[in-house]
Design a protein around this motif. Structure first.
Motif, mmCIF file in Angstrom:
data_model
loop_
_atom_site.group_PDB
_atom_site.id
_atom_site.type_symbol
_atom_site.label_atom_id
_atom_site.label_comp_id
_atom_site.label_asym_id
_atom_site.label_seq_id
_atom_site.Cartn_x
_atom_site.Cartn_y
_atom_site.Cartn_z
ATOM 1 N N ARG A 66 10.772 4.704 5.215
ATOM 2 C CA ARG A 66 10.514 4.611 6.653
ATOM 3 C C ARG A 66 11.851 4.779 7.380
ATOM 4 O O ARG A 66 12.885 4.368 6.848
ATOM 5 N N ARG A 101 0.826 -1.204 0.000
ATOM 6 C CA ARG A 101 0.000 0.000 0.000
ATOM 7 C C ARG A 101 0.866 1.263 0.000
ATOM 8 O O ARG A 101 2.019 1.263 0.426
ATOM 9 N N HIS A 102 0.289 2.342 -0.501
ATOM 10 C CA HIS A 102 0.898 3.662 -0.347
ATOM 11 C C HIS A 102 -0.226 4.684 -0.380
ATOM 12 O O HIS A 102 -1.358 4.355 -0.746
ATOM 13 N N ALA A 103 0.097 5.898 0.023
ATOM 14 C CA ALA A 103 -0.923 6.957 0.062
ATOM 15 C C ALA A 103 -1.138 7.470 -1.364
ATOM 16 O O ALA A 103 -0.395 8.313 -1.858
ATOM 17 N N PRO A 154 -4.981 7.831 3.610
ATOM 18 C CA PRO A 154 -5.442 8.423 4.880
ATOM 19 C C PRO A 154 -5.315 9.934 4.767
ATOM 20 O O PRO A 154 -4.341 10.426 4.202
ATOM 21 N N ILE A 155 -6.288 10.658 5.316
ATOM 22 C CA ILE A 155 -6.336 12.105 5.074
ATOM 23 C C ILE A 155 -6.694 12.890 6.337
ATOM 24 O O ILE A 155 -7.703 12.614 6.984
ATOM 25 N N GLU A 156 -5.839 13.863 6.638
ATOM 26 C CA GLU A 156 -6.201 14.882 7.636
ATOM 27 C C GLU A 156 -6.308 16.258 6.984
ATOM 28 O O GLU A 156 -6.715 17.218 7.644
ATOM 29 N N GLY A 157 -5.890 16.325 5.720
ATOM 30 C CA GLY A 157 -5.877 17.609 5.013
ATOM 31 C C GLY A 157 -7.234 17.968 4.435
ATOM 32 O O GLY A 157 -7.461 17.869 3.222
ATOM 33 N N LYS A 200 -2.165 9.198 -4.750
ATOM 34 C CA LYS A 200 -2.276 10.636 -5.035
ATOM 35 C C LYS A 200 -3.235 10.965 -6.177
ATOM 36 O O LYS A 200 -3.478 12.143 -6.455
ATOM 37 N N LYS A 250 9.161 3.211 -0.910
ATOM 38 C CA LYS A 250 8.571 3.505 0.399
ATOM 39 C C LYS A 250 9.687 3.958 1.335
ATOM 40 O O LYS A 250 10.765 3.359 1.355
ATOM 41 N N TYR A 258 -7.971 6.539 15.307
ATOM 42 C CA TYR A 258 -6.782 6.228 14.500
ATOM 43 C C TYR A 258 -6.452 4.736 14.500
ATOM 44 O O TYR A 258 -5.820 4.248 13.555
ATOM 45 N N ASN A 282 -6.236 17.858 -1.304
ATOM 46 C CA ASN A 282 -6.242 17.237 -2.639
ATOM 47 C C ASN A 282 -7.672 16.928 -3.070
ATOM 48 O O ASN A 282 -8.122 15.790 -3.014
HETATM 49 C C1 LIG Z 1 -3.374 10.483 9.867
HETATM 50 C C2 LIG Z 1 -2.814 10.705 8.498
HETATM 51 C C3 LIG Z 1 -3.150 11.845 7.793
HETATM 52 C C4 LIG Z 1 -2.686 12.031 6.485
HETATM 53 N N1 LIG Z 1 -3.108 13.112 5.766
HETATM 54 C C5 LIG Z 1 -2.759 13.214 4.456
HETATM 55 C C6 LIG Z 1 -3.294 14.251 3.645
HETATM 56 O O1 LIG Z 1 -4.067 15.079 4.089
HETATM 57 N N2 LIG Z 1 -2.941 14.289 2.326
HETATM 58 C C7 LIG Z 1 -2.098 13.344 1.778
HETATM 59 O O2 LIG Z 1 -1.812 13.418 0.574
HETATM 60 N N3 LIG Z 1 -1.570 12.359 2.530
HETATM 61 C C8 LIG Z 1 -1.883 12.271 3.841
HETATM 62 N N4 LIG Z 1 -1.377 11.246 4.609
HETATM 63 C C9 LIG Z 1 -0.480 10.269 3.978
HETATM 64 C C10 LIG Z 1 0.947 10.301 4.511
HETATM 65 O O3 LIG Z 1 1.643 11.412 3.998
HETATM 66 C C11 LIG Z 1 1.605 8.992 4.148
HETATM 67 O O4 LIG Z 1 0.878 7.944 4.730
HETATM 68 C C12 LIG Z 1 3.065 8.925 4.598
HETATM 69 O O5 LIG Z 1 3.844 9.867 3.924
HETATM 70 C C13 LIG Z 1 3.653 7.534 4.397
HETATM 71 O O6 LIG Z 1 3.564 7.135 3.057
HETATM 72 P P1 LIG Z 1 2.774 5.832 2.591
HETATM 73 O O7 LIG Z 1 1.420 5.875 3.243
HETATM 74 O O8 LIG Z 1 2.686 6.002 1.088
HETATM 75 O O9 LIG Z 1 3.549 4.647 2.999
HETATM 76 C C14 LIG Z 1 -1.804 11.082 5.915
HETATM 77 C C15 LIG Z 1 -1.466 9.929 6.661
HETATM 78 C C16 LIG Z 1 -1.967 9.736 7.915
HETATM 79 C C17 LIG Z 1 -1.617 8.469 8.653
#
Ligand SMILES: Cc1cc2nc3c(=O)[nH]c(=O)nc-3n(C[C@H](O)[C@H](O)[C@H](O)COP(=O)(O)O)c2cc1C
Length: 211
Positions: A200, A10-12, A155-158, A14, A198, A136, A66
């Protein structure tokens, strides 16, 4: 070992492909992972809201970091925590617990009295912060379940919490939004993070170990 593979997979994401939808069965599994999350005193002080409706998703994008992701993701999962703890909320959970277990109501009253003496003497802000922390754990398990199903997520807090609370009428429900998960399938061409390694912190830096 499989879980570690899923977490590496997995990754966040975009960018999402708006033409690809997550099946209702898989959405149910992701919600179930969140529902099974452990919480402090078992109170589960939050609600999970799932939005697939495009009109509602479009409304929710205002103030998001985003907005295209929010618009194009198949589903948005919203974690909304209790705005505070109340005696009624604590009693409801424990009455349900005793009912499910076939025990007399009040079986846990010495414990719930303790909980009330703590939470009812705290500020609403502190109680909300405590409830928000519980979300969480569920967010993490939902992300892991999505990965196991090879469903993309972010995951998003933005986002603008007040705006989301208003659009979803959360205040009237005694809830406040904490975080979101975008769920769907990545737009492979636009998801710039997909091809990056990735990152870490190294184990030696991440862990303090006493053997
Ligand atoms: C609680 C939380 C809030 C996050 N908020 C955002 C966000 O608002 N926008 C975004 O693009 N990524 C957001 N992320 C993603 C993180 O930037 C991302 O999980 C982190 O850089 C690690 O990368 P990976 O998830 O691809 O392994 C958030 C992650 C977490 C856990």
């Amino acid at each position: 070992m499989a879980l570690i593979d899923d977490l590496n997979w997995r990754h966040a994401v975009k960018a999402y492909d708006p033409s690809k939808k997550v099946s209702p069965e898989n959405i149910d599994k992701i919600i179930e992972a969140a529902r099974l999350a452990p919480t402090s005193s078992g109170l589960q002080p939050f609600t999970v809201i799932i939005v697939e409706n495009q009109e509602l998703k479009d409304k929710m994008t205002a103030g998001a970091l985003n907005p295209e992701c929010m618009r194009d993701a198949s589903h948005i999962m919203i974690f909304a925590a209790w705005d505070t703890y109340t005696a009624a909320r604590i009693d409801e959970v424990y009455d349900f617990t005793t009912d499910v277990r076939g025990l007399p109501r009040g079986r846990f009253s010495s414990y719930t009295d303790k909980l009330k003496s703590i939470y009812l003497n705290e500020s609403d802000d502190n109680n909300f912060a405590h409830a928000a922390r519980q979300t969480y754990i569920a967010l993490g398990l939902a992300l892991a379940q999505a990965a196991e199903l090879k469903i993309d997520s972010t995951p998003i807090e933005g986002f603008d919490n007040n705006h989301i609370d208003e659009v979803l009428g959360l205040k009237e429900k005694g809830l406040k939004s904490v975080s979101l998960i975008y769920l769907g399938y990545a737009d492979q061409a636009k998801d710039w993070l997909a091809t990056m390694k990735k990152v870490r912190r190294p184990k030696a830096d991440f862990i303090i170990e006493y053997r």
